[in-house]
Design a protein around this motif. Sequence first.
Motif, PDB file in Angstrom:
ATOM      1  N   ILE A 224       0.816  -1.214   0.000  1.00  0.00           N
ATOM      2  CA  ILE A 224       0.000   0.000   0.000  1.00  0.00           C
ATOM      3  C   ILE A 224       0.853   1.270   0.000  1.00  0.00           C
ATOM      4  N   GLU A 225       2.125   1.121  -0.186  1.00  0.00           N
ATOM      5  CA  GLU A 225       3.047   2.256  -0.072  1.00  0.00           C
ATOM      6  C   GLU A 225       2.652   3.401  -1.003  1.00  0.00           C
ATOM      7  N   GLY A 226       2.521   4.600  -0.425  1.00  0.00           N
ATOM      8  CA  GLY A 226       2.295   5.802  -1.207  1.00  0.00           C
ATOM      9  C   GLY A 226       0.891   6.010  -1.737  1.00  0.00           C
ATOM     10  N   VAL A 227      -0.084   5.225  -1.297  1.00  0.00           N
ATOM     11  CA  VAL A 227      -1.431   5.399  -1.845  1.00  0.00           C
ATOM     12  C   VAL A 227      -1.995   6.763  -1.435  1.00  0.00           C
ATOM     13  N   ASP A 228      -2.909   7.266  -2.254  1.00  0.00           N
ATOM     14  CA  ASP A 228      -3.516   8.571  -1.967  1.00  0.00           C
ATOM     15  C   ASP A 228      -4.407   8.521  -0.731  1.00  0.00           C
ATOM     16  N   ILE A 258       0.747   2.084  10.611  1.00  0.00           N
ATOM     17  CA  ILE A 258       0.807   1.505   9.274  1.00  0.00           C
ATOM     18  C   ILE A 258       0.829   2.613   8.225  1.00  0.00           C
ATOM     19  N   ALA A 259      -0.038   3.607   8.386  1.00  0.00           N
ATOM     20  CA  ALA A 259      -0.090   4.719   7.424  1.00  0.00           C
ATOM     21  C   ALA A 259       1.235   5.464   7.359  1.00  0.00           C
ATOM     22  N   LYS A 260       1.850   5.673   8.501  1.00  0.00           N
ATOM     23  CA  LYS A 260       3.137   6.380   8.546  1.00  0.00           C
ATOM     24  C   LYS A 260       4.232   5.560   7.877  1.00  0.00           C
ATOM     25  N   MET A 261       4.283   4.270   8.174  1.00  0.00           N
ATOM     26  CA  MET A 261       5.296   3.410   7.578  1.00  0.00           C
ATOM     27  C   MET A 261       5.134   3.320   6.068  1.00  0.00           C
ATOM     28  N   ALA A 262       3.881   3.314   5.598  1.00  0.00           N
ATOM     29  CA  ALA A 262       3.614   3.172   4.169  1.00  0.00           C
ATOM     30  C   ALA A 262       3.671   4.501   3.423  1.00  0.00           C
ATOM     31  N   LYS A 263       3.857   5.599   4.164  1.00  0.00           N
ATOM     32  CA  LYS A 263       3.955   6.933   3.552  1.00  0.00           C
ATOM     33  C   LYS A 263       2.739   7.245   2.679  1.00  0.00           C
ATOM     34  N   VAL A 264       1.566   6.916   3.184  1.00  0.00           N
ATOM     35  CA  VAL A 264       0.351   7.234   2.437  1.00  0.00           C
ATOM     36  C   VAL A 264       0.057   8.728   2.575  1.00  0.00           C
ATOM     37  N   LYS A 265      -0.784   9.248   1.686  1.00  0.00           N
ATOM     38  CA  LYS A 265      -1.086  10.678   1.737  1.00  0.00           C
ATOM     39  C   LYS A 265      -2.153  11.004   2.774  1.00  0.00           C
ATOM     40  N   LYS A 266      -3.133  10.114   2.912  1.00  0.00           N
ATOM     41  CA  LYS A 266      -4.203  10.369   3.877  1.00  0.00           C
ATOM     42  C   LYS A 266      -4.709   9.035   4.421  1.00  0.00           C
ATOM     43  N   GLU A 288      -1.912  11.658  16.678  1.00  0.00           N
ATOM     44  CA  GLU A 288      -0.642  11.819  17.392  1.00  0.00           C
ATOM     45  C   GLU A 288       0.514  11.217  16.597  1.00  0.00           C
ATOM     46  N   ILE A 289       0.217  10.235  15.772  1.00  0.00           N
ATOM     47  CA  ILE A 289       1.240   9.566  14.968  1.00  0.00           C
ATOM     48  C   ILE A 289       1.171   9.988  13.513  1.00  0.00           C
ATOM     49  N   PHE A 290      -0.051  10.126  12.988  1.00  0.00           N
ATOM     50  CA  PHE A 290      -0.231  10.455  11.577  1.00  0.00           C
ATOM     51  C   PHE A 290      -1.283  11.558  11.467  1.00  0.00           C
ATOM     52  N   PRO A 291      -0.839  12.822  11.395  1.00  0.00           N
ATOM     53  CA  PRO A 291      -1.777  13.960  11.427  1.00  0.00           C
ATOM     54  C   PRO A 291      -2.811  13.959  10.299  1.00  0.00           C
ATOM     55  N   GLU A 292      -2.448  13.439   9.126  1.00  0.00           N
ATOM     56  CA  GLU A 292      -3.377  13.463   7.985  1.00  0.00           C
ATOM     57  C   GLU A 292      -4.378  12.312   8.092  1.00  0.00           C
ATOM     58  N   THR A 293      -5.154  12.337   9.169  1.00  0.00           N
ATOM     59  CA  THR A 293      -6.124  11.286   9.451  1.00  0.00           C
ATOM     60  C   THR A 293      -7.514  11.885   9.569  1.00  0.00           C
TER      61      THR A 293
END
Length: 304
Positions: A224-228, A258-266, A288-293
């Motif tokens: 899922i790396e980098g998904v929008d 998971i989102a942070k590790m995969a560098k997803v956009k949102k 707290e870990i991934f602001p774009e949530t």
Amino acid sequence: MEKFELDILGCGSATPTTLHNPSSQVLNIREKLFMIDCGEGTQLQFRRSKLRFGRLNQIFISHLHGDHCFGLIGLISTLALLGRTGDLFIHSVAGLERTLRAELDFFCRDNPFQVKINVFDPHNSETIYEDRSLTVKTIPLSHRVPCAGFLFQEKQKEAHLLPDMIKFYNIPVKELSRIKQGADFITEEGKVVPNGILTKPSEPARSYAYCSDTAYDERIVPLIEGVDLLYHESTFADSDIARAKETGHSTARQAAQIAKMAKVKKLMLGHFSARYPDNSILLEEAREIFPETILANEGLREKL
């Protein structure tokens, strides 16, 4: 850009509440509708979202827990009442054919269309659908029963030709296809005209990943790396992490990791437990870990 929108029809977990319906959502990609999971009440939410039943041809079922598939027979019956004649395709893990076929034979034996079930292996990542603009791949998930998520990837369009430059270099029509695919142009005198001055890039291809239901599992990160946009289940808050592990689910904080590790956009959180009357606690823990949530919610339409 052409349409690529996600409609949330249901984002609760096993027990329906006054806040959330069981799992279901619809991707609208260039006016083709792709349904992901079909919990109880899905067809009512479908109507509320003002989506068109006639544009739904593909349904993807992640696993055979009732909150993800109990709405199928009602939806299929309604499609028949609305006069559908084209085949309906359902992609699922093994077992759906046996249970759904009995219901179809009893309740929908006079249907004017065929329900065709494509069985996939939830333990491997494989392409299960493809058309001119889209591919859909499975994402193996870690749950109590065989379960897979889905990765929807728009195909990258060819570059756009710059008409003035094509005319300036007097480029023959037969060369245009190659140039759109990235080739340079060589004049009769042997001069190389770089592709970059003959074209402009098309819009970036968009992607969406659906990961529900699943325990925390870093093996999905490369898929899922980098998904929008990533929809990742967040059934529990961190205070209930033991319950999450016991039931094969994730916390909101784990979804964010998971989102942070995969560098997803949102990241979109969903599949909320009925024990939380206010889902803001889940949003706070994830941010707290991934602001774009953001939080999923019935009626939400997210444009990619």
